[in-house]
Design an enzyme around this catalytic site. Structure first.
Site, PDB file in Angstrom:
ATOM      1  N   GLU A 438       5.736   1.094  -3.126  1.00 17.05           N
ATOM      2  CA  GLU A 438       4.620   0.047  -3.290  1.00 17.05           C
ATOM      3  C   GLU A 438       3.619  -0.286  -1.994  1.00 17.05           C
ATOM      4  O   GLU A 438       3.395  -1.451  -1.874  1.00 17.05           O
ATOM      5  CB  GLU A 438       5.334  -1.294  -3.962  1.00 17.05           C
TER       6      GLU A 438
HETATM    7  C1  LIG Z   1      12.184   6.616  -3.968  1.00  7.73           C
HETATM    8  C2  LIG Z   1      10.869   6.458  -4.115  1.00  7.73           C
HETATM    9  C3  LIG Z   1      10.275   6.138  -5.405  1.00  7.73           C
HETATM   10  C4  LIG Z   1       8.761   6.089  -5.468  1.00  7.73           C
HETATM   11  N1  LIG Z   1       8.102   5.627  -6.521  1.00  7.73           N
HETATM   12  C5  LIG Z   1       7.017   5.941  -6.678  1.00  7.73           C
HETATM   13  C6  LIG Z   1       6.483   5.636  -7.983  1.00  7.73           C
HETATM   14  O1  LIG Z   1       7.139   5.394  -8.909  1.00  7.73           O
HETATM   15  N2  LIG Z   1       4.956   6.155  -8.230  1.00  7.73           N
HETATM   16  C7  LIG Z   1       4.159   6.467  -7.166  1.00  7.73           C
HETATM   17  O2  LIG Z   1       3.098   6.589  -7.246  1.00  7.73           O
HETATM   18  N3  LIG Z   1       4.650   6.580  -5.966  1.00  7.73           N
HETATM   19  C8  LIG Z   1       6.082   6.384  -5.719  1.00  7.73           C
HETATM   20  N4  LIG Z   1       6.644   6.509  -4.407  1.00  7.73           N
HETATM   21  C9  LIG Z   1       5.925   7.122  -3.249  1.00  7.73           C
HETATM   22  C10 LIG Z   1       5.633   5.889  -2.341  1.00  7.73           C
HETATM   23  O3  LIG Z   1       4.913   4.819  -2.909  1.00  7.73           O
HETATM   24  C11 LIG Z   1       5.224   6.339  -1.285  1.00  7.73           C
HETATM   25  O4  LIG Z   1       6.188   7.161  -0.659  1.00  7.73           O
HETATM   26  C12 LIG Z   1       4.795   5.401  -0.235  1.00  7.73           C
HETATM   27  O5  LIG Z   1       3.619   4.804  -0.682  1.00  7.73           O
HETATM   28  C13 LIG Z   1       4.145   6.082   1.226  1.00  7.73           C
HETATM   29  O6  LIG Z   1       3.458   7.212   0.987  1.00  7.73           O
HETATM   30  P1  LIG Z   1       3.900   8.380   1.904  1.00  7.73           P
HETATM   31  O7  LIG Z   1       5.205   8.570   1.672  1.00  7.73           O
HETATM   32  O8  LIG Z   1       3.017   9.567   1.742  1.00  7.73           O
HETATM   33  O9  LIG Z   1       3.914   7.995   3.377  1.00  7.73           O
HETATM   34  P2  LIG Z   1       2.623   8.164   4.270  1.00  7.73           P
HETATM   35  O10 LIG Z   1       1.579   7.678   3.733  1.00  7.73           O
HETATM   36  O11 LIG Z   1       2.586   9.415   5.069  1.00  7.73           O
HETATM   37  O12 LIG Z   1       2.991   7.184   5.564  1.00  7.73           O
HETATM   38  C14 LIG Z   1       3.825   7.596   6.835  1.00  7.73           C
HETATM   39  C15 LIG Z   1       4.005   6.531   7.781  1.00  7.73           C
HETATM   40  O13 LIG Z   1       2.594   6.270   8.314  1.00  7.73           O
HETATM   41  C16 LIG Z   1       2.005   5.094   8.116  1.00  7.73           C
HETATM   42  N5  LIG Z   1       0.506   4.966   7.679  1.00  7.73           N
HETATM   43  C17 LIG Z   1      -0.121   5.724   6.748  1.00  7.73           C
HETATM   44  N6  LIG Z   1      -1.319   5.742   6.542  1.00  7.73           N
HETATM   45  C18 LIG Z   1      -1.506   4.635   7.656  1.00  7.73           C
HETATM   46  C19 LIG Z   1      -2.626   3.661   7.885  1.00  7.73           C
HETATM   47  N7  LIG Z   1      -3.739   4.105   7.330  1.00  7.73           N
HETATM   48  N8  LIG Z   1      -2.724   2.883   8.816  1.00  7.73           N
HETATM   49  C20 LIG Z   1      -1.318   2.526   9.527  1.00  7.73           C
HETATM   50  N9  LIG Z   1      -0.282   3.287   9.241  1.00  7.73           N
HETATM   51  C21 LIG Z   1      -0.332   4.314   8.166  1.00  7.73           C
HETATM   52  C22 LIG Z   1       3.108   4.547   6.840  1.00  7.73           C
HETATM   53  O14 LIG Z   1       2.806   3.034   6.926  1.00  7.73           O
HETATM   54  C23 LIG Z   1       4.180   5.126   7.258  1.00  7.73           C
HETATM   55  O15 LIG Z   1       4.924   4.288   8.177  1.00  7.73           O
HETATM   56  C24 LIG Z   1       8.087   6.527  -4.331  1.00  7.73           C
HETATM   57  C25 LIG Z   1       8.708   6.890  -3.022  1.00  7.73           C
HETATM   58  C26 LIG Z   1      10.233   7.064  -3.143  1.00  7.73           C
HETATM   59  C27 LIG Z   1      10.822   7.478  -1.737  1.00  7.73           C
END
Ligand SMILES: Cc1cc2nc3c(=O)[nH]c(=O)nc-3n(C[C@H](O)[C@H](O)[C@H](O)COP(=O)(O)OP(=O)(O)OC[C@H]3O[C@@H](n4cnc5c(N)ncnc54)[C@H](O)[C@@H]3O)c2cc1C
Length: 592
Positions: A438
């Site tokens: 989220e």
């Molecule tokens: C168990 C689980 C359930 C989930 N359920 C859903 C779901 O139902 N629907 C759905 O759509 N998604 C879902 N997700 C996805 C989840 O919302 C994302 O994993 C999350 O939003 C982070 O995206 P990412 O994993 O690509 O990390 P990234 O975006 O790659 O982030 C990696 C790190 O970089 C930081 N970062 C990234 N961009 C920036 C920025 N612009 N400025 C500063 N810091 C930054 C982040 O804070 C983080 O620490 C789920 C994930 C998991 C693991």
């Protein structure tokens, strides 16, 4: 140790720290009485304790299983879900027009805490359905509402929320799933989504996916996203289930915690494109999705509170039983570890953080209710801005608290905490996701600093800080020695918050790099000042009520502990916000 729903505690915070009692007295909820509210909380507590809590370990050990495109949930989950939906819990806050009970969001928030304390992987499922209901109520066409809302509200069907793709996580605008217009007015969806919670399962006959996708000529980034309703099974004109849509789960993830919640990779368009129906307008998908996201962010905040509560209960029970060493002043025999000041400190930290996160999260829910139900528009707007300000704070702080408290819970258990048998380790593993999904907590802090502080030209945040200061003045005015340094420490914290806020809103605010470097410590400072004030407000209320001396003594003690041991970090956080940007941005050499 199993979970016991702390109904009295929850009710106290709801009514006092979160000011629900005043909203009730203001007539915000029509003729809803406090007796009905108490009855709902009591029944929810019973269901959580008796039916859901025993499923937590089973769910963790068995997990969800994937075979040939189908997902089977752990033993007992299907029966528990049906009993839960039949009891009407899914429909609690949904509109009456679609079969809901239209009870307050704040009451639903308290219930969500209990479902998630009992079994977080279970409590997560309805969060997405409730968010889907909100999105359809706000943005769905009459036809979509008529066909889908009654069954989503009753819980007969469940919803999902689908943004994430391999290259599009925090950067939602990078998503590539395609939507093409079909001659019949529907759309054909093609692409892949990852990490989709309950994307496939055996709990309901149909699953209603809300999917973000991009039309061929759409502008780049988030401005070019549209939201589509994509059912697992298409629905016939008579409401019966029709053919299987071209949408399937490809696999589920093996993950750190919430094993019973299937996290799916979803594939759309193997056979020419899944049939989707537009929700809202083309290229306005993010507006619709934000209706879901705000609801879901508060629900995730409640998961943080929930897991912290469960970990605290378990650690307290263990600390009363486990004997080691001799506490100061004890002459013979060994003492229960709760008697050792260092263990007591851990337990008090757990309880204080949990209660502060609860008060903040429930206060956000009450603000959402006021935003929807206040009779005049100006009050609705102010409440909406209050809810918008508090949502990222509640989400990030409460989920940080969930992890911190669960980690302390492991520590209180010593080696037994690291062994799976006690369950303390499961809470620690389950809690960790709250800080990530989220919108990661880093993204929440950025949202707070860049979008929420400037609301109404800074008036929203300044009004809120003004309220916190009035609580602090009331504490100082009591001159009650039981409060110790509470007033002084909270005054320091709220003044630190005010200075850091002014700095971010002032000329330094134009330096985006500096603001972003301080965003996470600023959010923590905000939460410590606000959480401390809300706990003090609860203590004042308990003293005013007088009746139950133990209640007042306990509330004052926890408010004092928080102010003197936790909120004191506020001033150093302020220095980090205002002065750290240079040390962050000048330190690249350390990361080579
Ligand atoms: C168990 C689980 C359930 C989930 N359920 C859903 C779901 O139902 N629907 C759905 O759509 N998604 C879902 N997700 C996805 C989840 O919302 C994302 O994993 C999350 O939003 C982070 O995206 P990412 O994993 O690509 O990390 P990234 O975006 O790659 O982030 C990696 C790190 O970089 C930081 N970062 C990234 N961009 C920036 C920025 N612009 N400025 C500063 N810091 C930054 C982040 O804070 C983080 O620490 C789920 C994930 C998991 C693991």
């Amino acid at each position: 140790m199993t979970y016991r729903a702390p109904v009295a505690d929850i009710s106290f915070t709801l009514n006092n720290g979160a000011d629900f009692a005043r909203a009730l007295a203001d007539g915000l909820y029509g003729d809803l009485s406090s007796d009905v509210v108490e009855a709902v909380l009591t029944e929810a507590g019973k269901f959580a304790t008796d039916v859901l809590a025993p499923l937590n370990t089973v769910g963790d050990r068995e997990g969800a299983r994937f075979k040939d495109g189908a997902v089977t949930t752990a033993a007992g989950w299907k029966e528990a879900y049906h009993a839960w939906a039949q009891a009407g819990w899914n429909a609690l806050a949904a509109p009456a027009q679609w079969g809901g009970q239209e009870l307050p969001h704040a009451l639903n928030a308290a219930c969500l805490e209990m479902w998630n304390s009992a079994a977080m992987a279970f409590g997560l499922a309805p969060v997405l359905t409730m968010a889907a209901i909100d999105a359809l109520v706000a943005h769905g066409s009459e036809e979509l509402r008529r066909v889908y809302l009654p069954k989503l509200v009753s819980g007969e069907w469940m919803g999902t929320m689908q943004l994430t793709e391999p290259q599009a996580g925090s950067d939602v605008g990078a998503l590539r799933t395609r939507a093409e217009r079909a001659p019949d007015g529907s759309y054909r969806i093609t692409g892949q989504k990852i990490f989709i919670t309950y994307g496939e399962h055996d709990l309901t006959d149909n699953i209603i996916h809300l999917v973000l996708a991009r039309l061929p000529e759409a502008p780049p980034g988030t401005k070019g996203l549209s939201l589509f309703l994509v059912p697992k099974f298409l629905v016939n004109a008579d409401g019966s289930l029709g053919r299987r849509n071209d949408a399937r789960a490809h696999s589920i993830e093996h993950k750190l915690g919430i094993h019973a919640s299937p996290t799916c990779t979803m594939v759309y368009g193997d056979r020419g494109g899944a049939t989707g129906f537009l929700v809202g307008e083309e290229n306005h998908g993010m507006t619709c999705m934000f209706t879901m996201i705000n609801q879901a962010r508060l629900s995730v905040a409640l998961q943080g509170v929930a897991i912290a509560e469960r970990a605290t209960q378990q650690a307290l029970a263990y600390a009363r039983e486990r004997k080691q060493g001799r506490a100061p002043g004890v002459e013979t025999g060994s003492s229960p570890i709760i008697a050792h000041p260092d263990v007591k400190r851990m337990l008090l930290t757990m309880r204080a953080l949990t209660r502060a996160a609860r008060a903040l999260s429930y206060a956000t829910a009450v603000a959402l209710d006021r935003a929807q139900r206040s009779p005049d528009e100006a009050a609705r707007k102010a409440a909406y801005e209050r809810a918008s300000l508090l949502t990222p704070v509640a989400k990030a702080f409460s989920t940080d608290v969930g992890s911190e408290v669960a980690s302390l819970g492991v520590q209180v258990h010593g080696g037994m905490g690291y062994i799976e048998e006690t369950g303390a380790a499961q809470h620690y593993r389950d809690a960790r996701i709250g800080q990530i999904y989220e919108g990661t907590n880093g993204i929440q802090a950025i949202d707070l600093v860049t979008r929420k502080l400037p609301l109404a030209g800074g008036a929203t945040v300044r009004a809120y800080i003004g309220e916190l200061k009035r609580i602090v003045e009331a504490v100082n005015a009591t001159n009650d020695p039981a409060f110790g340094w509470t007033g002084v420490r909270l005054q320091d914290a709220t003044e630190a918050l005010e200075r850091a806020t002014n700095w971010l809103l002032g000329s330094q605010r134009n330096d985006l790099t500096a603001a972003l470097a301080g965003a996470t410590p600023y959010l923590r400072l905000f939460a410590l000042a606000a959480g401390g004030a809300l706990l003090a407000d609860e203590a004042l209320a308990a003293v005013r009520m007088g009746g139950n001396g133990a209640e007042a003594a306990g509330r004052v003690a926890i408010a004092r502990f928080f102010a003197e041991n936790v909120a004191v970090q506020g001033e150093s956080l302020e220095r980090t916000v205002v002065q750290s940007a240079d040390s962050v941005n000048a330190a690249d050499a350390a990361l080579t």
